[in-house]
Write an enzyme that holds these catalytic residues in place. Structure first.
Site, mmCIF file in Angstrom:
data_model
loop_
_atom_site.group_PDB
_atom_site.id
_atom_site.type_symbol
_atom_site.label_atom_id
_atom_site.label_comp_id
_atom_site.label_asym_id
_atom_site.label_seq_id
_atom_site.Cartn_x
_atom_site.Cartn_y
_atom_site.Cartn_z
ATOM 1 N N ASP A 152 0.907 -1.290 -0.077
ATOM 2 C CA ASP A 152 -0.157 0.156 0.005
ATOM 3 C C ASP A 152 0.843 1.265 -0.003
ATOM 4 O O ASP A 152 2.050 1.262 -0.056
ATOM 5 C CB ASP A 152 -1.032 -0.046 1.151
ATOM 6 N N GLU B 138 -0.400 1.948 -5.212
ATOM 7 C CA GLU B 138 -0.514 3.451 -4.886
ATOM 8 C C GLU B 138 -1.353 4.255 -5.502
ATOM 9 O O GLU B 138 -1.320 5.565 -5.661
ATOM 10 C CB GLU B 138 1.101 3.713 -5.384
ATOM 11 N N GLY C 237 -2.981 4.938 -8.263
ATOM 12 C CA GLY C 237 -2.664 5.494 -9.656
ATOM 13 C C GLY C 237 -2.363 6.918 -9.239
ATOM 14 O O GLY C 237 -2.315 7.662 -10.275
ATOM 15 N N ASP D 235 -9.637 3.808 -3.750
ATOM 16 C CA ASP D 235 -10.363 2.501 -3.182
ATOM 17 C C ASP D 235 -11.747 2.759 -3.780
ATOM 18 O O ASP D 235 -12.545 3.533 -3.827
ATOM 19 C CB ASP D 235 -10.636 2.734 -1.800
#
Length: 679
Positions: free
Chosen positions: A182, A215, A217, A237
């Site tokens: 992440d 990440e 985009g 998300d």
């Protein structure tokens, strides 16, 4: 992450970043390719992507985040239960293999040796024991961490920044097969640099580990991440809503050139089965992710899933589109008026063709086999991957697609086309707009698209209990040759007092193929029970909507868009000017109202709401039935409200559209201030 709201704080898992924001299948079904490599795969050479030779088709599996977040139900028992369900319900056989842990699996502190430890309440036997259990089922285990000092939860679980090599080795020692990496709390370290470090750390372990770069985009990973990992998030998300899924799909579709075996665009996990969308919308979600060659990571708690959810997730023919070894992501052929055609080249030379209806009403969507990329041929075979039926066509590919629905076809220049019955298209002219207590006139059409004739053709239209549906012209035809149509006029009456809203009408046809086989086909239409606008008109926000879609959160009445929840907007404010009436939208947005042919003009003062700060750029359009009647140029936050007026004389439906101004959808809060219709 990408900001779709007016503030840096969103109701998503990344709320803690703060100042650190950053052919044809055979009728019997399809075979899903086996996993590309076993755990014995040798390590890639130095400098190669960590997952070289892995993920030759998009990864399939499960991730708990969308259904559990950090709640206590995410634990060892759940993970083992999901592995059991994969086997028991046939999901493993369908191709799903990864059981992935997301955030909150770890303790909030490293141990004295600087190593991560599993939360002893959630995972009392540790991660290796969970991995061993998952492996015993013939499946693989995935894990999560962040390229920062902490992960994205609000508790403060350690991230991997500065610990990449030791953490990667620890994951390998546990038997981890997949890493989701992440983007939170990354201290501003260059994205490519921090993801490269973990790439090298994973490669150094010697264990094949699929590497998922998450990440969001932010730094266009589709331009550089193929050198590092196997998949990369292209968006923020997802959440379990139509608007979220649609927005993410639109962001991911243009990136087809970046995808291929071993390196995939990732528009985030599946929401199928979580309850926020209809089964029609979930079938669209699953269809479009498959056409986009996206990873298929189930986000629903399968212990609670309905039979309908399992039916969607285990559709082998749709999965085969996603898992096609050629590895092409589908490309957009057209998208006019929310009627999308997306085609995907398949290894066997066939094409998967998605006819996707973004709008709130049934729409006729069409293309041809040659437009989809197939060579000229006498006829083609067409497999409907949801109804599991095969027909022949002379070249036309058309369907009336329900609101928010998708018809997914696999089309091939097949020499055996004559063995299948002719395809027929069922259509309704225009929209079914019915005022309660008054008779509406509708026309349906049954058209032979096949190379062979359809004989003994009949049409029947049915409605809800209590509705009167009467044919006003012929409902049968002795035969329909290629391209010929049985058109039937109908009188439809909803009982007086019927509430406004949508109701199902169903058009059914029966016909015979040249082989003598009888074929039955039906399609649902949504009839809208509407109320005529008041004499003189008024504020559109006070009238019932036919449909509404919005890029982030719902369209708000008389307030700004606000955040993602309904009713969280503020007074409509453009350049300091406050409007008490209107709509608060977010690009991309579309709202439809019934005008009944009795209105003349729509006027508004439009612009970007002040709640966005110094961001946002949008354009406004007013449509009269299918014609654009007025539009603005691109408007930005530093501009005063602009007046817009459209002639909508004679229109049955007025549609208000907001586009993103051509630069993406960040902070695109769009106000329709003082929005009026004159009738």
């Amino acid at each position: 992450m990408r900001h779709f709201s007016s503030s840096a704080t969103r109701t998503s898992r990344h709320r803690v970043i703060g100042a650190l924001t950053a052919a044809l299948l055979c009728a019997a079904g399809a075979t899903v390719p086996a996993a590309a490599h076993s755990p014995a795969t040798p390590a890639p050479p130095a400098g190669a992507p960590a997952g070289s030779g892995l993920a030759l088709t998009p990864p399939m599996g499960f991730n708990n985040w969308n259904s559990t977040h950090c709640r206590a139900e995410f634990n060892e028992s759940m993970v083992k239960g999901i592995a059991d369900i994969f086997v028991e319900k046939g999901l493993k056989e369908a191709g799903y293999e990864y059981v992935n842990l997301d955030d909150c699996w770890a303790k909030t502190q490293r141990n004295a040796d600087g190593k991560l430890e599993a939360d002893p309440v959630r995972f009392p036997n540790g991660i290796k024991a969970v991995a061993d259990y998952v492996h015993s089922k013939g499946l693989k285990l995935g894990i999560y961490t962040s390229a920062g000092t902490r992960t994205c939860d609000s508790v403060g679980i350690p991230g991997a920044l500065g610990h990449e090599f030791s953490d990667a080795q620890q994951f390998a020692d546990w038997g981890v097969d997949y890493l989701k990496y992440d983007n939170c709390n990354n201290l501003g370290v260059d994205a490519k640099e921090r993801y490269t470090t973990m790439r090298d750390a994973l490669a150094a372990t010697g264990r094949p580990i699929v590497y998922s770069i998450c990440e969001w985009g932010e730094n266009k990973p589709w331009e550089w991440a193929a050198e590092l990992g196997n998949l990369w998030r292209t968006t923020g998300d997802i959440n379990d809503s139509w608007n979220s899924m649609l927005s993410i799909m639109k962001q991911n579709l243009p990136l087809a050139a970046a995808a291929g075996p071993g390196h995939w665009n990732d528009p985030d996990m599946l929401e199928v089965g979580n309850g926020g969308m209809t089964d029609t919308e979930y079938r669209t979600h699953f269809s479009m992710w498959s056409v986009m060659a996206a990873p298929l990571l189930i986000g629903a708690d399968l212990r609670k899933a309905t039979p309908e959810t399992f039916d969607i997730l285990s559709n082998h023919e749709v999965i085969a589109v996603d898992q096609d070894p050629l590895g092409k992501q589908g490309t957009v052929l057209s998208s006019d008026g929310g009627r999308w055609v997306v085609a995907k080249e398949m290894q066997d030379g066939s094409r998967a063709v998605a006819l996707f209806n973004e709008t709130g009403s049934a729409q006729r969507i069409s293309t041809t086999a040659t437009e989809a990329g197939l060579p000229e041929a006498t006829a083609y075979s067409v497999r409907d991957l949801w109804t599991h039926t095969t027909t022949n066509t002379a070249g036309g590919l058309s369907a009336t697609v329900p609101a928010h629905g998708t018809v997914l076809l696999r089309v091939a220049a097949d020499k055996h086309w004559a063995a299948y019955p002719p395809a027929v298209e069922l259509a309704l002219d225009g929209s079914a707009l019915v005022e309660a207590g008054r008779t509406a006139k509708l026309t349906t059409r049954v058209t032979d698209l096949g190379r062979t004739p359809a004989t003994k053709v009949s049409a029947a239209l049915t409605g809800p209990a209590g509705w009167q549906v009467r044919a006003d012209s012929a409902t049968t035809a002795a035969a329909l040759a290629t391209g010929r149509t049985l058109a039937t006029r109908w009188q439809v009456t909803a009982p007086a007092g019927t509430a406004t809203g949508t109701y199902d009408l169903t058009l059914t046809t029966r016909y015979r193929a040249p082989s003598g086989k009888q074929v039955r086909s039906s399609v649902p239409f949504q009839a809208h029970v509407v109320v005529a606008p008041p004499a003189g008109g008024g504020y559109l926000s006070d009238l019932p909507r036919l449909s509404a879609s919005n890029g982030y959160g719902p369209v708000e009445k008389d307030t700004s868009n606000g955040e993602s929840a309904a009713g969280d907007g503020k007074p409509l404010t453009i350049g300091g000017q406050v409007f008490t009436k209107g709509l608060g939208a977010h690009a991309s947005s579309s709202v439809e109202y019934y005008a009944g042919g009795a209105c003349s003009t729509v006027t508004a003062s439009v612009g970007v709401d002040d709640e966005t700060g110094a961001k946002g750029s949008v354009a406004f359009e007013i449509w009269s039935d299918g014609t654009k009647a007025a539009s603005t140029g691109v408007l930005t936050n530093d501009m005063a409200a602009q007046s817009v007026s459209a002639d909508v004389s004679g229109a049955q439906v007025v549609r208000l559209v907001v586009t993103d101004g051509g630069d993406g959808v960040d902070y695109d809060h769009a106000d329709w201030g003082d929005l009026r219709i004159t009738c």
